[in-house]
Enzyme design. Structure first.
Site, short mmCIF file in Angstrom:
data_model
loop_
_atom_site.label_atom_id
_atom_site.label_comp_id
_atom_site.label_asym_id
_atom_site.label_seq_id
_atom_site.Cartn_x
_atom_site.Cartn_y
_atom_site.Cartn_z
N GLN A 32 -18.48 -21.74 -2.13
CA GLN A 32 -19.41 -22.38 -3.29
C GLN A 32 -20.55 -22.75 -2.66
O GLN A 32 -21.59 -22.65 -3.48
CB GLN A 32 -18.55 -23.87 -3.80
CG GLN A 32 -17.37 -23.42 -4.66
CD GLN A 32 -16.72 -24.71 -4.94
OE1 GLN A 32 -16.70 -25.59 -4.26
NE2 GLN A 32 -15.95 -24.64 -6.08
N HIS A 51 1.59 5.00 -2.58
CA HIS A 51 1.84 6.45 -2.31
C HIS A 51 3.13 6.81 -2.85
O HIS A 51 3.23 7.94 -3.65
CB HIS A 51 1.65 6.68 -0.90
CG HIS A 51 0.25 6.59 -0.18
ND1 HIS A 51 -0.92 7.07 -0.81
CD2 HIS A 51 0.03 5.88 0.81
CE1 HIS A 51 -2.05 6.89 0.06
NE2 HIS A 51 -1.41 6.07 0.91
N HIS A 66 -5.52 7.47 -1.88
CA HIS A 66 -6.38 6.29 -1.42
C HIS A 66 -7.45 6.01 -2.45
O HIS A 66 -8.07 7.07 -3.02
CB HIS A 66 -6.87 6.73 0.04
CG HIS A 66 -5.80 6.61 1.00
ND1 HIS A 66 -5.67 7.43 2.17
CD2 HIS A 66 -4.80 5.53 1.27
CE1 HIS A 66 -4.62 6.95 3.12
NE2 HIS A 66 -4.04 5.88 2.31
N HIS A 89 0.99 -1.09 0.04
CA HIS A 89 0.00 0.03 -0.14
C HIS A 89 1.02 1.31 -0.08
O HIS A 89 0.67 2.35 -0.69
CB HIS A 89 -0.98 -0.13 1.21
CG HIS A 89 -1.68 1.35 1.50
ND1 HIS A 89 -3.02 1.20 1.26
CD2 HIS A 89 -1.39 2.37 2.06
CE1 HIS A 89 -3.37 2.74 1.56
NE2 HIS A 89 -2.43 3.21 1.83
N GLU A 90 1.65 1.43 1.01
CA GLU A 90 2.56 2.71 1.01
C GLU A 90 3.50 2.89 -0.20
O GLU A 90 3.57 3.87 -0.57
CB GLU A 90 3.77 2.29 2.16
CG GLU A 90 2.80 2.44 3.61
CD GLU A 90 1.76 3.30 3.84
OE1 GLU A 90 0.98 3.03 4.53
OE2 GLU A 90 1.98 4.66 3.32
#
Lengths: 83, 367
Positions: free
Chosen positions: B230, B123, B129, B119-120
């Protein structure tokens, strides 16, 4: 989360958390005198709506259970909106 | 997805990174691997390359710090704010800081370093975001077992740097749109009076007090369950829900996965080995009869006797005329069965064996 879904009233410490969250991630500035604070009340509502819209929550401007639940989740420190 | 305001980007796409210090929570090798894999996610879908350097100034400097670490964005102790990173640019630009008051892990315990680093670095490369809960660039931490770019993340980073030179462009999972008329389901079950819908890595549920449909990762409740369930059904008088995938099944009570699972469907229910997976299942509360749907056939299992009833399997059409010969998902509510196949939903009365209404699959979501 939970079964059935939690619905709780806002506690005092939640109010502080809401303000901190909006300051950190939605550019709610924290300074201001009494009068400012009044305006801030309107500002808090506006910022809260911005946060609720971002997270796909019901946009109420009030710190309801779902909104508090999102604010309590660990997250990235980068703001959600441009400075 | 959202691009960082001002659209900052790296003009030079061959970037360097340096791990300035290490958290004591993991071995150096684990940290190196988590960081390397996190960069790989982004280089797989763009022309970007990332080279690790051990000294001097790198484009992306990575460090583990705590509290106020003099970048005007202090950390806050355990929980809350886990990490942050700066947009592309000189100096602190691109750098990523991880709060060392957190416990960093290489598994599904909080907090998985690979997941947060992926995630970082989004950036560090110019992404802000995303509002897509299935995207790595969503602000809140979720870990659903595997770390992968969603299609939203791929679209975002390729909007900045274009696609990779790979002949085949990798694609990522899409997050279900609850009001998409093409929405179909993997499984649906009641649970303690509510109804939960399952699709890929996600659950969706409605709440009588809250009109918005809640959509989140299945791992939020049951991290041990696999994605892509399922079938699922509730045995209400045991307060138990059973989830099926392949020839295995799990049992949960509320948010707890019961010990000793997964078990196999052959020993537990008496299916022949020719049955490789279950398409759908529903248990009739007042009779204790559970119907399993496998391809164009259905089986009936007696929860009290804990054995299959004689005379089964039957063709679906014999017991449930009109609903077609394949079921994706089914649940029972108010004495009726709701069958789902593709975008269609059939409200069925098991007493009169008649279809009462034909509905859209997502009719429960107030679209």
């Amino acid at each position: 989360h939970g079964f059935p879904a939690a619905t709780s009233e806002t506690q005092e410490q939640d109010v502080e958390m809401v303000k901190k969250y909006l300051e950190n991630y939605y550019n709610l500035n924290s300074n201001g005198k009494k009068v400012e604070r009044q305006r801030n009340g309107g500002l808090v509502t506006e910022k809260l709506k911005q946060m609720q819209k971002f997270f796909g929550l019901r946009v109420t401007g009030k710190p309801d259970a779902e909104t508090l639940n999102v604010m309590k989740q660990p997250r990235c420190g980068v703001p959600d909106v441009a400075p | 997805f959202v691009l960082t305001p001002g659209n900052p980007r790296w003009e030079n796409t061959n970037l360097t990174y340096r791990i300035e210090n290490y958290t004591p929570d993991l071995s150096r090798a684990d940290v190196d691997q988590a960081i390397e894999k996190a960069f790989q996610l982004w280089s797989n879908v763009t022309p970007l390359t990332f080279t690790k350097v051990s000294e001097g100034q790198a484009d992306i400097m990575i460090s583990f710090v705590r509290g106020d670490h003099r970048d005007n964005s202090p950390f806050d102790g355990p929980g809350g704010n886990l990490a942050h990173a700066f947009q592309p640019g000189a100096g602190i630009g691109g750098d990523a800081h991880f709060d060392d008051d957190e416990w960093w892990t290489s598994n599904f315990q909080d907090y998985n370093l690979y997941r947060v680093a992926a995630h970082e670095f989004g950036h560090s490369l110019g992404l802000a975001h995303s509002t897509d809960i299935g995207a790595l660039m969503y602000p809140s931490y979720t870990f659903s077992g595997d770390v992968q770019l969603s299609q939203d993340d791929i679209d975002g980073i390729q909007a900045i740097y274009g696609p990779s030179q790979n002949p085949t462009q990798p694609v990522g999972p899409q997050t279900p749109e609850v009001c998409d008329s093409k929405l179909t389901f993997d499984a649906i079950t009641t649970i303690r009076g509510e109804v939960m819908f399952f699709k890929d890595r996600f659950y969706m549920r409605t709440n009588p007090l809250y009109p918005e449909v809640e959509l989140n990762f299945i791992s939020v409740f049951w991290p041990q369950l696999p994605n892509g369930l399922q079938a699922a059904y509730e045995v209400a008088d045991r307060d138990e829900v059973r989830f099926f995938k392949g020839n295995k099944y799990w049992a949960v009570k509320g948010q707890d996965v019961l010990r000793g699972y997964p078990r196999d469907i052959y020993r537990s229910f008496g299916f022949p080995r020719t049955v490789k997976s279950i398409d759908a299942a529903v248990s009739e509360e007042d009779t204790g009869k559970t119907y399993f749907f496998v391809a164009n056939k259905c089986w009936r299992y007696d929860e009290y006797k804990q054995s299959m009833d004689a005379g089964y399997p039957k063709m679906i059409a014999e017991d449930f005329p009109g609903i077609g010969n394949k079921v994706d998902a089914v649940f029972q509510k108010g004495g009726f069965f709701y069958f789902f196949h593709g975008r269609r939903q059939y409200k069925f009365d098991p007493k009169t064996k008649r279809i009462l209404t034909l509905l859209k699959a997502n009719s429960w979501f107030n679209c």
